[in-house]
Design an enzyme around this catalytic site. Sequence first.
Site, PDB file in Angstrom:
ATOM      1  N   HIS A   1       0.814  -1.207   0.000  1.00 21.00           N
ATOM      2  CA  HIS A   1       0.000   0.000   0.000  1.00 21.00           C
ATOM      3  C   HIS A   1       0.852   1.264   0.000  1.00 21.00           C
ATOM      4  O   HIS A   1       0.655   2.175  -0.806  1.00 21.00           O
ATOM      5  CB  HIS A   1      -0.926  -0.045   1.226  1.00 21.00           C
ATOM      6  CG  HIS A   1      -1.805   1.150   1.326  1.00 21.00           C
ATOM      7  ND1 HIS A   1      -1.510   2.213   2.131  1.00 21.00           N
ATOM      8  CD2 HIS A   1      -2.943   1.468   0.664  1.00 21.00           C
ATOM      9  CE1 HIS A   1      -2.457   3.128   1.994  1.00 21.00           C
ATOM     10  NE2 HIS A   1      -3.338   2.699   1.105  1.00 21.00           N
TER      11      HIS A   1
ATOM     12  N   CYS B   1      43.527   4.063   2.549  1.00 21.07           N
ATOM     13  CA  CYS B   1      42.086   4.069   2.277  1.00 21.07           C
ATOM     14  C   CYS B   1      41.308   4.981   3.211  1.00 21.07           C
ATOM     15  O   CYS B   1      40.086   4.964   3.229  1.00 21.07           O
ATOM     16  CB  CYS B   1      41.523   2.646   2.344  1.00 21.07           C
ATOM     17  SG  CYS B   1      41.708   1.879   3.954  1.00 21.07           S
TER      18      CYS B   1
HETATM   19  C1  PEP Z   1      40.517   4.581   8.658  1.00 25.90           C
HETATM   20  O1  PEP Z   1      40.570   4.461   9.872  1.00 25.90           O
HETATM   21  O2  PEP Z   1      41.151   5.440   8.005  1.00 25.90           O
HETATM   22  C2  PEP Z   1      39.656   3.686   7.893  1.00 25.90           C
HETATM   23  C3  PEP Z   1      39.659   3.683   6.582  1.00 25.90           C
HETATM   24  O3  PEP Z   1      38.810   2.890   8.603  1.00 25.90           O
HETATM   25  P1  PEP Z   1      37.453   3.393   9.279  1.00 25.90           P
HETATM   26  O4  PEP Z   1      37.216   4.797   8.838  1.00 25.90           O
HETATM   27  O5  PEP Z   1      36.408   2.466   8.833  1.00 25.90           O
HETATM   28  O6  PEP Z   1      37.769   3.288  10.747  1.00 25.90           O
END
Ligand code: PEP
Length: 760
Positions: A402, A711
């Site tokens: 719905h 990263c």
């Molecule tokens: C970081 O700590 O830079 C990382 C990529 O991991 P998270 O941000 O998930 O702690």
Amino acid sequence: MAYVKWFSEISKDDVPIAGGKGANLGEMTQIGLPIPPGFVVTANAYWDFINRTGLKDRIFEILRSTNVDDTDELDRNTKKIRDLIKGTKMPMDMEMEIVEAYRKLCNEYNGGQPVNVAVRSSATAEDMPDASFAGQQDTYLDVVGEEDVVKNVQSCWASLFTPRATFYREKQGYSHEKVKLAAVVQKMVNSEVSGVMFTADPTGDTSKIVIEAAYGLGEAVVGGMVTPDTYILSKNPLKIVSKHISKQTWKVDRAKSGKGTEHVDIPEELQDKQKLPDDKIIELAKLGLTSENHYNHPQDMEWAYEGGKLYIVQSRAITTLKLKKKVEEEEKIEVKGEVLTKGLAASPGIATGPVKVVHDLSELDKVQKGDILVTVMTNPDMVPAMKRAAAIVTDEGGMTCHAAIVGRELGIPSVVGTGNITQLVKDGDIITVDATRGFVYKGEVQIEKKEEIDLSTLPKTKTHIYLNLGIPDMAEKYAKLPVDGVGLMREEFIVATYIKKHPLKAIEEGKEQEWIDKLADGVARVCKAFYPRPVVLRFSDFKTNEYRDLEGGNKYEPQEDNPMLGWRGCSRYYSPKYEPAFRLELRAIKKVRDSGLDNLWVMLPFVRKQEEVKNILKIMEEEGLKRSDNFKVWIMAEVPSVALLSEEFAELVDGFSIGSNDLTQLVLGVDRDSEMLGRMGLFDERDPAVKKAISMIIHGARSKGRTVSLCGQAPSNYPEFAKFLVEQGITSISVNPDAFAKVKKVVAETEKELGISPDQ
Ligand code: PEP
Ligand code: MG
């Protein structure tokens, strides 16, 4: 005169003899759709019946003398007509034709035993604006035996003369004598699973097919009473691109007594299972395409599954495809923020506002214009409040529930079937609903117009550029970017948005395989999209406070004063308490790799000590995951101990990925979540101390011939940070999709300055 016609003898042009419903069933049978078998008692039969029995004159005589504005008189006289039709013996030859057709159905489809059929009215008066008034709605289910079939055909005819239909025709100036009625007699399907299929996403995307499936009869799905599984397929190539499996605790079945329906509990072990197997999903989608191609328009279909066989019970054009443009516009927008939960994107749009949780109808008044209506499931009485809402979010429901239908009709952004929104928010909380993608975010989040980049002009680089990716739904889209793979896929995003259950709870319930399968499905989707480019999955890195938000989490997670520095990352995996759950994570990875997706690598988060890595590598080996040339194991370098001893850590693994977020927090002693310290400018990855730690990690890794990536957010937030990384000798950088092009350019320029050739 033939009073009976089999579906296979009827086409869409036969409305005058088979009625709208009969002609449609005939047409679908003719194009090869598996329609439950049956026949039509033609409109001529009705007409001959009232003529040959002399009823015609009596009926029209009664009608002529009826004042339809006198309700009592109308009721009385129409009942008289209906009784006449039902009580008059059918001419023998006509009766025999129907009986013989029914016998044939029994012989061919039930070994000669009486078969259960549905007898339905099928009106021929197609020019009537609302054919339902002609009696088209009348349906008799579970009719068994020759006598009852004949009796119910007569009941269908009688339904032409309900007070409502009679009044309507009279007032609209339709001649009673022109309306004829056919009756459809069709074998009933005892659906084990049933549902709907849209051969285009009803929110507008015609390259997709959406299938919903639930146990039992279709009513529960269409009525939004249960949340069905949702499977989404791409048309070209025809394949399943996502599956959203829902828990179903009860179903609607045909009553054991043979009359009507009843609610039946579903055994525990089946509740969270995929309702329709993959091969049947594909088979069903092909039937959908057959119908779409035939009618040359996307179709909204109903289907059923019984004894290994699929049936189509309805196919009609989708009428709400106008939303496509809106979706395209919204897709150019990027939403950034903390995801609270995910559901189905039922009606596109983005809205932010205060939550109003509606538990029952007495609370509807509190929904003011601009509020976000949150409820378990909407119902028709809620429509006035829904109209005031800026967005709607529900716990239950699928694309056809719905809330989804009304949301689309009213153009209100709606996310349905989150499973838990009513548990996560309370009145007054501010949330943002991205109903184009199905996400609900905490607070008012950043919405940015995406920069259009000309990917064809991007330079090549020696340093690999990877993507950070959290949610598998976006994988196919981002895989189109010229990136070298996925450098960080945070497993906890998949768990929080797709599984929503604590792994230890899954174990306690004996549902570990399901937990594994769901994780494996999400991971496999990303690996498939990026294949053969590597996808680096990082094992779970929830903190204890975050784990508690998962279903059942409270029971297994200790209260910590400082979860950021607590039982997180690697320290959990070898703890006897969590190790069994870690093994589920490993089995999901093994499953994906064993399926041929050998581009899946892994990464350990929040490594503090070398012993931890050794312990974990051992557990991984026990689960059949041994480091090798095509299975790389990385560790996150985000605790300063890893920077200080990078050469020693390098001996244990294939590579590092620097987590600049945690590394900055720990080098500078600044809580990364502290708004105040952030505002004071104390959290800064560009700080010389942080850069020194990063440099130590890169040099330590390279000196031992290991790869080293980064990263954290630093280069995504400050693309020029990539220059420093390349100068230090980093081998790859992993960034958010929106930062990819900028970072790629900075890296190319820096490599050029340093005399590094991209093909080196
Ligand atoms: C970081 O700590 O830079 C990382 C990529 O991991 P998270 O941000 O998930 O702690
Ligand atoms: Mg981290």
